[in-house]
Scaffold this active site. Structure first.
Site, PDB file in Angstrom:
ATOM      1  N   ARG A  43       0.828  -1.214   0.000  1.00  0.00           N
ATOM      2  CA  ARG A  43       0.000   0.000   0.000  1.00  0.00           C
ATOM      3  C   ARG A  43       0.857   1.255   0.000  1.00  0.00           C
ATOM      4  O   ARG A  43       0.395   2.314  -0.399  1.00  0.00           O
ATOM      5  CB  ARG A  43      -0.922   0.000   1.224  1.00  0.00           C
ATOM      6  CG  ARG A  43      -1.990  -1.087   1.204  1.00  0.00           C
ATOM      7  CD  ARG A  43      -2.980  -0.883   2.346  1.00  0.00           C
ATOM      8  NE  ARG A  43      -4.029  -1.893   2.337  1.00  0.00           N
ATOM      9  CZ  ARG A  43      -3.967  -3.022   3.018  1.00  0.00           C
ATOM     10  NH1 ARG A  43      -2.895  -3.284   3.759  1.00  0.00           N
ATOM     11  NH2 ARG A  43      -4.935  -3.894   2.971  1.00  0.00           N
ATOM     12  N   GLU A 124      -1.567 -24.584  -0.491  1.00  0.00           N
ATOM     13  CA  GLU A 124      -1.103 -25.490   0.559  1.00  0.00           C
ATOM     14  C   GLU A 124      -1.024 -24.812   1.925  1.00  0.00           C
ATOM     15  O   GLU A 124      -1.395 -25.385   2.943  1.00  0.00           O
ATOM     16  CB  GLU A 124       0.273 -26.050   0.191  1.00  0.00           C
ATOM     17  CG  GLU A 124       0.854 -27.010   1.212  1.00  0.00           C
ATOM     18  CD  GLU A 124       0.053 -28.291   1.368  1.00  0.00           C
ATOM     19  OE1 GLU A 124      -0.490 -28.537   2.473  1.00  0.00           O
ATOM     20  OE2 GLU A 124      -0.057 -29.037   0.382  1.00  0.00           O
ATOM     21  N   VAL A 127      -4.153 -24.167   5.115  1.00  0.00           N
ATOM     22  CA  VAL A 127      -4.703 -25.046   6.155  1.00  0.00           C
ATOM     23  C   VAL A 127      -3.675 -25.341   7.235  1.00  0.00           C
ATOM     24  O   VAL A 127      -3.900 -25.072   8.415  1.00  0.00           O
ATOM     25  CB  VAL A 127      -5.219 -26.370   5.553  1.00  0.00           C
ATOM     26  CG1 VAL A 127      -5.588 -27.362   6.648  1.00  0.00           C
ATOM     27  CG2 VAL A 127      -6.422 -26.109   4.670  1.00  0.00           C
ATOM     28  N   GLY A 182       2.881 -12.590  20.860  1.00  0.00           N
ATOM     29  CA  GLY A 182       2.619 -12.471  19.434  1.00  0.00           C
ATOM     30  C   GLY A 182       1.891 -13.664  18.840  1.00  0.00           C
ATOM     31  O   GLY A 182       1.751 -13.760  17.620  1.00  0.00           O
ATOM     32  N   GLU A 185      -3.735 -12.116  18.111  1.00  0.00           N
ATOM     33  CA  GLU A 185      -3.930 -10.733  17.688  1.00  0.00           C
ATOM     34  C   GLU A 185      -4.532  -9.913  18.829  1.00  0.00           C
ATOM     35  O   GLU A 185      -5.073 -10.449  19.797  1.00  0.00           O
ATOM     36  CB  GLU A 185      -4.868 -10.692  16.474  1.00  0.00           C
ATOM     37  CG  GLU A 185      -4.394 -11.473  15.272  1.00  0.00           C
ATOM     38  CD  GLU A 185      -3.198 -10.826  14.586  1.00  0.00           C
ATOM     39  OE1 GLU A 185      -2.944  -9.622  14.823  1.00  0.00           O
ATOM     40  OE2 GLU A 185      -2.522 -11.532  13.812  1.00  0.00           O
ATOM     41  N   ASP A 196     -11.256 -19.145  12.489  1.00  0.00           N
ATOM     42  CA  ASP A 196     -10.091 -19.563  11.708  1.00  0.00           C
ATOM     43  C   ASP A 196     -10.129 -21.069  11.442  1.00  0.00           C
ATOM     44  O   ASP A 196      -9.926 -21.523  10.316  1.00  0.00           O
ATOM     45  CB  ASP A 196      -8.815 -19.179  12.466  1.00  0.00           C
ATOM     46  CG  ASP A 196      -7.547 -19.635  11.775  1.00  0.00           C
ATOM     47  OD1 ASP A 196      -7.109 -18.957  10.829  1.00  0.00           O
ATOM     48  OD2 ASP A 196      -6.987 -20.676  12.183  1.00  0.00           O
ATOM     49  N   LYS A 200     -10.573 -23.497   7.819  1.00  0.00           N
ATOM     50  CA  LYS A 200      -9.650 -24.569   7.462  1.00  0.00           C
ATOM     51  C   LYS A 200     -10.365 -25.906   7.306  1.00  0.00           C
ATOM     52  O   LYS A 200     -10.052 -26.681   6.388  1.00  0.00           O
ATOM     53  CB  LYS A 200      -8.548 -24.665   8.517  1.00  0.00           C
ATOM     54  CG  LYS A 200      -7.636 -23.450   8.552  1.00  0.00           C
ATOM     55  CD  LYS A 200      -6.606 -23.541   9.676  1.00  0.00           C
ATOM     56  CE  LYS A 200      -5.690 -22.337   9.680  1.00  0.00           C
ATOM     57  NZ  LYS A 200      -4.697 -22.389  10.780  1.00  0.00           N
ATOM     58  N   GLY A 298       3.315 -18.790  11.019  1.00  0.00           N
ATOM     59  CA  GLY A 298       4.653 -18.223  11.103  1.00  0.00           C
ATOM     60  C   GLY A 298       5.150 -17.776   9.743  1.00  0.00           C
ATOM     61  O   GLY A 298       4.736 -18.305   8.701  1.00  0.00           O
TER      62      GLY A 298
END
Length: 403
Positions: A43, A124, A127, A182, A185, A196, A200, A298
């Protein structure tokens, strides 16, 4: 030399770019060609980035460049990610993504468009993060009829539950620590409420059973209501609490899917999958249970999956392109109709409990509310449980996974 573009330079985008920069020799050795990140869409300009000289602000630059063979969408969300994916494929470019929301909600359209355009749409990393799981389904398990899939699909919730189980922390304490480290969120809703994991498990259902499952159909329960008492009851019974996404093919051919906390027996292969690690169990009718375990998120981990998809686009174009069909009428069964054993906590008199649930075996823990009774039920659906519990105060109810 092959040139690619990455959309976004957040966690996954930067991790993917780092892999192509740092592992260039390995990639060249394994593929026989050099792969260069030519553009990264952002952005705004990022002068502090090691890839500052490759940042562009307009997708038109990527779309119109004939040198770009693969576009890696690492932005997240549906828009503008969906629009960019469509434009890239219509421009004859392969698209890969780790965007679980995009694949769960728009995968039916995007896989169809990929076939029509003669390009790849691979995902890939959407999930299992760094765990290879979709590719094994279409390749290593291709001779099997997949009957069920379940697993720990979210590292944030698994970390929170691990801290509650192993360290005796409350949900609020464990969540706060996850945010500090971390793992969660600032707004953890998508993780702790199971959203989430729902996305999946929909992708896994699409891939394994061949028909589209809409996230809106999937019963979804998170972990925010789990208490220390629930953890203690599970331990007393020889179980641990895990948030699982689950999908299975029923004997009549219908499919169901849901996300919910489960009491999981200690003999189960994923019961000791702790911390931010994910674990997925796939049952094939020939091979039996196969277990996939590893980092589910990650920068480098998910970037590894995105990079592998990019290389597949370049070296094995159109081989095993994932695809599924629109859902036929009557295909999906509401998970509330699925019979399972339950662990319930009830505030009621013994006569009311016996009238509703029959002769049950009560479980006790130190410090329990003296007005409350806890016990496992015989197999029954969620609807039957709700009907049996009418007039009783059910304070908690969890599915029991006996596999």
């Amino acid at each position: 030399m092959t040139k690619i573009a990455i959309l976004g330079i957040g966690t996954v985008g930067s991790g993917t770019a780092d892999i192509f920069e740092d592992n260039a020799d390995v990639i060249r050795k394994n593929t026989g060609e050099e792969v260069q990140v030519k553009y990264i869409l952002c952005r705004r300009m990022r002068p502090e980035s090691r890839f500052a000289d490759r940042i562009v602000l307009d997708f038109d630059t990527i779309e119109s460049d004939p040198e770009i063979r693969v576009v890696a969408e690492c932005m997240g969300g549906v828009h503008p990610a969906y629009d960019y994916a469509v434009r890239a494929m219509k421009a004859g470019k392969h698209v890969v993504t780790s965007n679980k929301q995009l694949v769960a909600e728009c995968g039916l359209e995007l896989t169809r468009l990929a076939r029509e355009q003669g390009v790849c749409f691979l995902f890939e990393g959407s999930v299992g993060g760094g765990i290879p799981v979709l590719r094994p389904i279409t390749r290593c398990l291709a001779a099997n009829r997949i009957d069920s899939v379940y697993g720990i699909l979210n590292g944030t919730t698994n970390y929170i539950l691990t801290e509650m189980i192993q360290c005796g922390k409350s949900f609020a304490q464990a969540l706060s620590e996850a945010q500090e480290k971390g793992y969660a969120e600032l707004d953890p809703t998508a993780d702790v409420e199971g959203i989430d994991a729902c996305r999946k498990i929909c992708i896994l259902a699409d891939m394994c059973f061949g028909y589209n499952v809409d996230p809106a159909q999937v019963r979804t329960q998170g972990i925010s209501a789990i208490t220390s008492a629930d953890v203690d009851y599970a331990r007393r019974m020889g179980y641990r609490i895990k948030l699982l996404g689950r999908t299975l093919r029923l004997p009549d051919g219908r499919v169901t899917a849901y996300v919910a906390p489960h009491f999981v027996e200690k003999e189960n292969p994923i019961v000791n999958v702790d911390g931010v690690i994910n674990g997925i169990v796939i049952h094939g009718n020939a091979v039996g249970n196969t277990v996939f375990c590893g980092p589910g998120a990650g920068a480098a981990e998910t970037g590894s999956a995105v990079a592998a998809d990019i290389l597949d686009c370049l070296t094995q174009p159109l081989s095993r392109q994932p695809a599924w069909e629109p859902q036929p009428e009557g295909y999906f069964m509401d998970a509330d109709e699925l019979p399972m054993r339950w662990f319930v906590r009830v505030k009621a008199d013994l006569g009311g409990i016996e009238a509703a649930f029959g002769n049950v075996h009560f479980v006790s823990i130190p410090g329990a509310d003296p007005a409350e009774y806890a016990f496992p039920t015989e197999p029954m659906s969620a609807k039957a449980l709700a009907e049996a519990g009418q007039g009783l105060e059910i304070t908690a109810a969890y599915r029991i996974l006996d596999e």
